[in-house]
Design a protein around this motif. Sequence first.
Motif, PDB file in Angstrom:
ATOM      1  N   ARG A 206       0.835  -1.204   0.000  1.00 23.18           N
ATOM      2  CA  ARG A 206       0.000   0.000   0.000  1.00 23.18           C
ATOM      3  C   ARG A 206       0.868   1.251   0.000  1.00 23.18           C
ATOM      4  NH1 ARG A 206      -4.655  -1.558   4.514  1.00 23.18           N
ATOM      5  NH2 ARG A 206      -5.816  -3.017   3.204  1.00 23.18           N
ATOM      6  N   GLN A 207       1.942   1.234   0.798  1.00 25.73           N
ATOM      7  CA  GLN A 207       2.837   2.388   0.824  1.00 25.73           C
ATOM      8  C   GLN A 207       3.488   2.591  -0.544  1.00 25.73           C
ATOM      9  OE1 GLN A 207       6.333   2.012   3.279  1.00 25.73           O
ATOM     10  NE2 GLN A 207       6.380   4.200   3.732  1.00 25.73           N
ATOM     11  N   ARG A 208       3.930   1.475  -1.160  1.00 23.34           N
ATOM     12  CA  ARG A 208       4.551   1.598  -2.481  1.00 23.34           C
ATOM     13  C   ARG A 208       3.559   2.161  -3.494  1.00 23.34           C
ATOM     14  NH1 ARG A 208       5.125  -0.779  -7.359  1.00 23.34           N
ATOM     15  NH2 ARG A 208       3.400  -2.205  -6.944  1.00 23.34           N
ATOM     16  N   LEU A 209       2.321   1.654  -3.441  1.00 25.88           N
ATOM     17  CA  LEU A 209       1.316   2.146  -4.374  1.00 25.88           C
ATOM     18  C   LEU A 209       1.039   3.634  -4.154  1.00 25.88           C
ATOM     19  CD1 LEU A 209      -1.232  -0.826  -4.300  1.00 25.88           C
ATOM     20  CD2 LEU A 209       0.331  -0.225  -6.147  1.00 25.88           C
ATOM     21  N   SER A 210       0.943   4.041  -2.882  1.00 24.04           N
ATOM     22  CA  SER A 210       0.664   5.459  -2.623  1.00 24.04           C
ATOM     23  C   SER A 210       1.794   6.339  -3.127  1.00 24.04           C
ATOM     24  CB  SER A 210       0.448   5.672  -1.122  1.00 24.04           C
ATOM     25  OG  SER A 210       1.643   5.429  -0.405  1.00 24.04           O
ATOM     26  N   MET A 211       3.061   5.891  -2.941  1.00 22.19           N
ATOM     27  CA  MET A 211       4.188   6.691  -3.432  1.00 22.19           C
ATOM     28  C   MET A 211       4.192   6.761  -4.951  1.00 22.19           C
ATOM     29  SD  MET A 211       7.374   5.800  -0.855  1.00 22.19           S
ATOM     30  CE  MET A 211       7.480   4.092  -1.391  1.00 22.19           C
ATOM     31  N   GLU A 212       3.954   5.613  -5.594  1.00 26.53           N
ATOM     32  CA  GLU A 212       3.949   5.602  -7.056  1.00 26.53           C
ATOM     33  C   GLU A 212       2.833   6.486  -7.601  1.00 26.53           C
ATOM     34  OE1 GLU A 212       6.060   4.303  -9.097  1.00 26.53           O
ATOM     35  OE2 GLU A 212       7.310   3.260  -7.639  1.00 26.53           O
ATOM     36  N   LEU A 217       0.821   9.734 -11.281  1.00 24.08           N
ATOM     37  CA  LEU A 217      -0.512  10.163 -11.705  1.00 24.08           C
ATOM     38  C   LEU A 217      -0.938  11.463 -11.037  1.00 24.08           C
ATOM     39  CD1 LEU A 217      -2.301   6.691 -11.697  1.00 24.08           C
ATOM     40  CD2 LEU A 217      -1.048   7.815 -13.536  1.00 24.08           C
ATOM     41  N   ALA A 218      -0.726  11.572  -9.713  1.00 23.72           N
ATOM     42  CA  ALA A 218      -1.176  12.778  -9.006  1.00 23.72           C
ATOM     43  C   ALA A 218      -0.446  14.018  -9.512  1.00 23.72           C
ATOM     44  CB  ALA A 218      -0.950  12.608  -7.503  1.00 23.72           C
ATOM     45  N   GLN A 219       0.870  13.899  -9.726  1.00 22.85           N
ATOM     46  CA  GLN A 219       1.618  15.043 -10.231  1.00 22.85           C
ATOM     47  C   GLN A 219       1.180  15.414 -11.647  1.00 22.85           C
ATOM     48  OE1 GLN A 219       5.795  14.357  -9.878  1.00 22.85           O
ATOM     49  NE2 GLN A 219       5.713  14.011  -7.660  1.00 22.85           N
ATOM     50  N   VAL A 377       2.133  21.824   4.678  1.00 22.31           N
ATOM     51  CA  VAL A 377       3.575  22.063   4.607  1.00 22.31           C
ATOM     52  C   VAL A 377       4.167  21.230   3.491  1.00 22.31           C
ATOM     53  CG1 VAL A 377       5.742  21.951   5.857  1.00 22.31           C
ATOM     54  CG2 VAL A 377       3.648  22.515   7.085  1.00 22.31           C
ATOM     55  N   ARG A 378       4.521  21.915   2.387  1.00 18.96           N
ATOM     56  CA  ARG A 378       5.231  21.296   1.272  1.00 18.96           C
ATOM     57  C   ARG A 378       4.555  20.045   0.742  1.00 18.96           C
ATOM     58  NH1 ARG A 378       9.038  24.441  -1.058  1.00 18.96           N
ATOM     59  NH2 ARG A 378      10.429  22.701  -1.494  1.00 18.96           N
ATOM     60  N   GLY A 379       3.262  19.957   0.830  1.00 20.91           N
ATOM     61  CA  GLY A 379       2.550  18.834   0.231  1.00 20.91           C
ATOM     62  C   GLY A 379       2.788  17.539   0.974  1.00 20.91           C
ATOM     63  N   HIS A 380       2.563  16.422   0.271  1.00 20.87           N
ATOM     64  CA  HIS A 380       2.674  15.096   0.892  1.00 20.87           C
ATOM     65  C   HIS A 380       3.796  14.266   0.266  1.00 20.87           C
ATOM     66  CE1 HIS A 380      -1.079  15.761   3.057  1.00 20.87           C
ATOM     67  NE2 HIS A 380      -1.547  16.278   1.929  1.00 20.87           N
ATOM     68  N   TYR A 386      11.293  10.209   2.022  1.00 19.73           N
ATOM     69  CA  TYR A 386      11.958   9.574   3.167  1.00 19.73           C
ATOM     70  C   TYR A 386      11.835   8.052   3.094  1.00 19.73           C
ATOM     71  CZ  TYR A 386      12.931  13.843   5.834  1.00 19.73           C
ATOM     72  OH  TYR A 386      13.434  15.044   6.268  1.00 19.73           O
ATOM     73  N   ALA A 387      10.663   7.568   2.766  1.00 16.18           N
ATOM     74  CA  ALA A 387      10.440   6.115   2.702  1.00 16.18           C
ATOM     75  C   ALA A 387      11.318   5.486   1.623  1.00 16.18           C
ATOM     76  CB  ALA A 387       8.967   5.819   2.430  1.00 16.18           C
TER      77      ALA A 387
END
Length: 418
Positions: A206-212, A217-219, A377-380, A386-387
């Motif tokens: 889930r963490q990997r998917l959220s980062m990807e 896509l979000a950017q 603060v500087r988005g997410h 860091y991860a």
Amino acid sequence: MGGEGEREPQGLVDPAGTERWLPVVMHAAFFLLLGASLARFLIRHPGEPRTPWIIALSAALAVLYVLGPAPGSRPTPRRLAWLGGVVATWMVLVVLAPSFAWCAVPLFYTGLRTLRPRAALVLVGVLTAFVVTAQVELSPDGFDPNLVLAPPAVAAIATAVFVQMQRQADRQRQLTDQQRELIDDLLRTRRELAATERREGTLAERQRLSMEIHDTLAQGLSSQQMLLQAADRVWAADPGAARRHVRTAESIAERNLAEARRFVHDLAPADLAEGGGLDAALRTLAARESAESGSGSVEVRCHIDGAPTTPLPDRVGSALLRIAQGALANVREHAGATAAALTLTYLGDQVVLDIADDGRGFDPGALGAPGASVPGVRGHGLPAMYARVRQLGGSLTVESAPGEGTVLSAAIPLEPLP
């Protein structure tokens, strides 16, 4: 020959094995002794009046022995009645023909298997007394110390061996039960460990998917939104500029589609997949960010310092490119900067990526613990950065102050993790 760890435990008896072979041996011995005693009587005392009784009692004893119930954990009325009938028939036979006395040895086993320990010992004593009496009667010389002492000695040895075997069998059963409990505990622990690993794997995925998703896509959607808003603002006054913004948004959508497809198939970022390595991918990213900033133009420069001594691992290249994408997205959306610089430095044992901008800056202390997400603060993107560096054994530092811009530095070792 096996080592010490391969030897069977000394002094232990397999309960299942004992239950199988010992009854068979004792039953065979009983019928062998019964047949031998009957044969001896018929040979030595042919035609006597008591012969029919001896034959009938021998047959009755054999039938009773065959039809007996299986020994259980405690005596029941049926087992006690059967054992009483067998012993009484045998005693009558011994009185009529002392040669039947040696059938007592298998009867020792039967009594010990059927009765409680104290009652069994009493029965063994009674049977032994009958055997001694019978042996004295059969002796042509009358009293013989050997005949008086030998049967009790045999009875004592047989009883001691049987009792010891039973104790060892009980002890082995207890060990087997403990081993079964240990195996159950081990299986339960393995199931719990597997469940924990599945949960951890699910959280990591889930963490990997959220980062990807954030870094691709979000950017891309954020950039499209900014470009379309800019096109809407100048649509009437400058149609040419509006069309350029729309075409740029279209190219971003096309690239995002390629990223989504590669993301579904768990492939490398699209810029890396095109060849040229991380250096070329960073240059392409810098050029694209400079061209796609819309009305809030940010000039992004890229500088490569040194060269890798060995091919850069795919994981490292992907992580650094994603970090650069996330950092530039933060610059574009939050910093209010006019210029930014990407600097990739190869230091032999590690590779360092610096992203600097001349924006409004911020207070890094407001982030709290490294990797924490602070709304506003500087988005997410910082927690994802860091991860990523932690997964590769690297470090991420952020240097900034209000009004002085920001420098983000990601250092990843090139040596394999221990």
